[in-house]
Design an enzyme around this catalytic site. Structure first.
Site, PDB file in Angstrom:
ATOM      1  N   CYS A  29     -69.033  22.616  89.805  1.00 46.26           N
ATOM      2  CA  CYS A  29     -70.282  23.409  89.328  1.00 46.26           C
ATOM      3  C   CYS A  29     -71.366  22.748  89.415  1.00 46.26           C
ATOM      4  O   CYS A  29     -71.526  21.659  88.677  1.00 46.26           O
ATOM      5  CB  CYS A  29     -69.664  23.969  87.915  1.00 46.26           C
ATOM      6  SG  CYS A  29     -71.118  24.493  87.103  1.00 46.26           S
ATOM      7  N   CYS A  32     -73.581  22.457  86.225  1.00 43.25           N
ATOM      8  CA  CYS A  32     -72.587  21.683  85.198  1.00 43.25           C
ATOM      9  C   CYS A  32     -72.894  20.198  85.417  1.00 43.25           C
ATOM     10  O   CYS A  32     -73.117  19.641  84.322  1.00 43.25           O
ATOM     11  CB  CYS A  32     -71.028  22.069  85.453  1.00 43.25           C
ATOM     12  SG  CYS A  32     -70.599  23.718  85.028  1.00 43.25           S
TER      13      CYS A  32
END
Length: 104
Positions: A29, A32
């Site tokens: 991600c 993230c």
């Protein structure tokens, strides 16, 4: 910044004296990964008021499913063993601090 797992989530998060900001994250991600520096800075600046931890959703499915986390990154603030706030998506540190200030 500390990482928590299904095995120690109860002790580290639910049993914490301080409020805990949990980032539900994943290696794949990109947003993230962007939040890593933001959370590290937040932990350094606000460490006496809030504990900041990360939980990898891919290796900790029990906790991820228990809190119905579907999108990454998801941020949850836990206080007294209960989730009191939930936010989805990357954000600047200043905005993150504003959003959690009412639950600290």
């Amino acid at each position: 910044m500390a990482e928590v797992t299904d095995a120690d989530f109860g002790t580290e998060v639910l049993g914490s004296e301080l409020p805990v900001l949990v980032e539900f994250t994943a290696d794949w991600c990109p947003p993230c990964r962007q939040m890593g520096k933001v959370l590290a800075a937040l932990a350094a600046e606000e460490g006496e008021r809030v504990k900041v931890v990360q939980l990898d959703v891919d290796t900790n499915p029990s906790t991820t499913n228990a809190y119905k986390v579907l999108s990454m990154p998801t941020f949850m603030v836990f206080r007294g063993g209960e989730p009191v706030k939930s936010m989805v998506g990357a954000r600047p540190k200043r905005r993150l601090l504003e959003e959690i200030s009412d639950v600290l």
